[in-house]
Design an enzyme around this catalytic site. Structure first.
Site, PDB file in Angstrom:
ATOM      1  N   LYS A   9       0.849  -1.193   0.000  1.00 37.85           N
ATOM      2  CA  LYS A   9       0.000   0.000   0.000  1.00 37.85           C
ATOM      3  C   LYS A   9       0.885   1.243   0.000  1.00 37.85           C
ATOM      4  O   LYS A   9       1.805   1.365   0.797  1.00 37.85           O
ATOM      5  CB  LYS A   9      -0.891   0.002   1.234  1.00 37.85           C
ATOM      6  CG  LYS A   9      -1.834   1.175   1.335  1.00 37.85           C
ATOM      7  CD  LYS A   9      -2.714   0.999   2.565  1.00 37.85           C
ATOM      8  CE  LYS A   9      -3.626   2.169   2.769  1.00 37.85           C
ATOM      9  NZ  LYS A   9      -4.429   2.031   3.994  1.00 37.85           N
ATOM     10  N   SER A  25      -2.563   2.148 -17.572  1.00 40.33           N
ATOM     11  CA  SER A  25      -1.728   1.859 -16.403  1.00 40.33           C
ATOM     12  C   SER A  25      -1.560   3.066 -15.496  1.00 40.33           C
ATOM     13  O   SER A  25      -2.132   4.128 -15.725  1.00 40.33           O
ATOM     14  CB  SER A  25      -0.349   1.341 -16.795  1.00 40.33           C
ATOM     15  OG  SER A  25       0.408   2.382 -17.392  1.00 40.33           O
ATOM     16  N   THR A  57      -5.897  -1.067 -12.272  1.00 34.92           N
ATOM     17  CA  THR A  57      -5.022  -0.954 -13.430  1.00 34.92           C
ATOM     18  C   THR A  57      -3.754  -1.732 -13.109  1.00 34.92           C
ATOM     19  O   THR A  57      -3.772  -2.585 -12.229  1.00 34.92           O
ATOM     20  CB  THR A  57      -4.755   0.536 -13.795  1.00 34.92           C
ATOM     21  OG1 THR A  57      -4.059   0.595 -15.037  1.00 34.92           O
ATOM     22  CG2 THR A  57      -4.009   1.271 -12.707  1.00 34.92           C
ATOM     23  N   TYR A  58      -2.667  -1.466 -13.822  1.00 38.29           N
ATOM     24  CA  TYR A  58      -1.405  -2.133 -13.525  1.00 38.29           C
ATOM     25  C   TYR A  58      -0.298  -1.098 -13.422  1.00 38.29           C
ATOM     26  O   TYR A  58      -0.388  -0.007 -13.978  1.00 38.29           O
ATOM     27  CB  TYR A  58      -1.078  -3.205 -14.579  1.00 38.29           C
ATOM     28  CG  TYR A  58      -0.893  -2.659 -15.971  1.00 38.29           C
ATOM     29  CD1 TYR A  58       0.369  -2.313 -16.447  1.00 38.29           C
ATOM     30  CD2 TYR A  58      -1.985  -2.470 -16.808  1.00 38.29           C
ATOM     31  CE1 TYR A  58       0.536  -1.800 -17.724  1.00 38.29           C
ATOM     32  CE2 TYR A  58      -1.830  -1.962 -18.079  1.00 38.29           C
ATOM     33  CZ  TYR A  58      -0.567  -1.630 -18.532  1.00 38.29           C
ATOM     34  OH  TYR A  58      -0.413  -1.110 -19.792  1.00 38.29           O
ATOM     35  N   PRO A  74      -7.599   5.264 -20.028  1.00 35.11           N
ATOM     36  CA  PRO A  74      -8.929   5.566 -19.487  1.00 35.11           C
ATOM     37  C   PRO A  74      -8.917   5.980 -18.014  1.00 35.11           C
ATOM     38  O   PRO A  74      -9.756   6.773 -17.581  1.00 35.11           O
ATOM     39  CB  PRO A  74      -9.699   4.261 -19.672  1.00 35.11           C
ATOM     40  CG  PRO A  74      -9.018   3.583 -20.812  1.00 35.11           C
ATOM     41  CD  PRO A  74      -7.562   3.951 -20.684  1.00 35.11           C
TER      42      PRO A  74
END
Length: 116
Positions: A9, A25, A57-58, A74
């Site tokens: 995190k 991403s 997302t990545y 996006p």
């Protein structure tokens, strides 16, 4: 039985950019990725403190010690520059292993996204 737990995190970082025309991403300063044990290509959840948006997302590496946090493609529609976000990744662990697992949680400086 296996369960999903928080693995990593990055708590409260400032969005430095949003690039709608990139393929997708989130670009994250490499130093923040290293400190939080997030690797390139890893699926991450994004929580936007400013507007309540939550999406996945990545991760891709940004320049080390740059403070960069850029949402691409996006996802750029879900944030604005200077929004504060939380970046979270999860791991699937055996139930007993999960009881003793300790996630990598970091608290960067919100002003410049540095670790100091």
């Amino acid at each position: 039985m296996q369960i999903q737990v928080v693995k990593s995190k990055i708590h409260r970082v400032k969005v430095t950019g949003a690039d709608l025309n990139y393929i997708g991403s989130i670009t994250i300063d490499e130093a923040l990725m290293d400190a939080s044990n997030i690797i390139e290509g890893e699926k991450v959840s994004i929580v936007n403190i400013n507007n309540g948006e939550r999406f996945e997302t990545y991760a891709i590496k940004g320049a080390k010690n740059s403070g960069e946090i850029t949402l691409n493609g996006p996802a750029a529609r879900k944030v604005q520059k200077d929004d504060i976000i939380i970046i979270i990744s999860y791991a699937t662990l055996d139930f007993e292993e999960a009881k003793t697992f300790h996630p990598w949680i970091i608290f960067p400086n919100e002003k410049d996204n540095s670790l100091t």
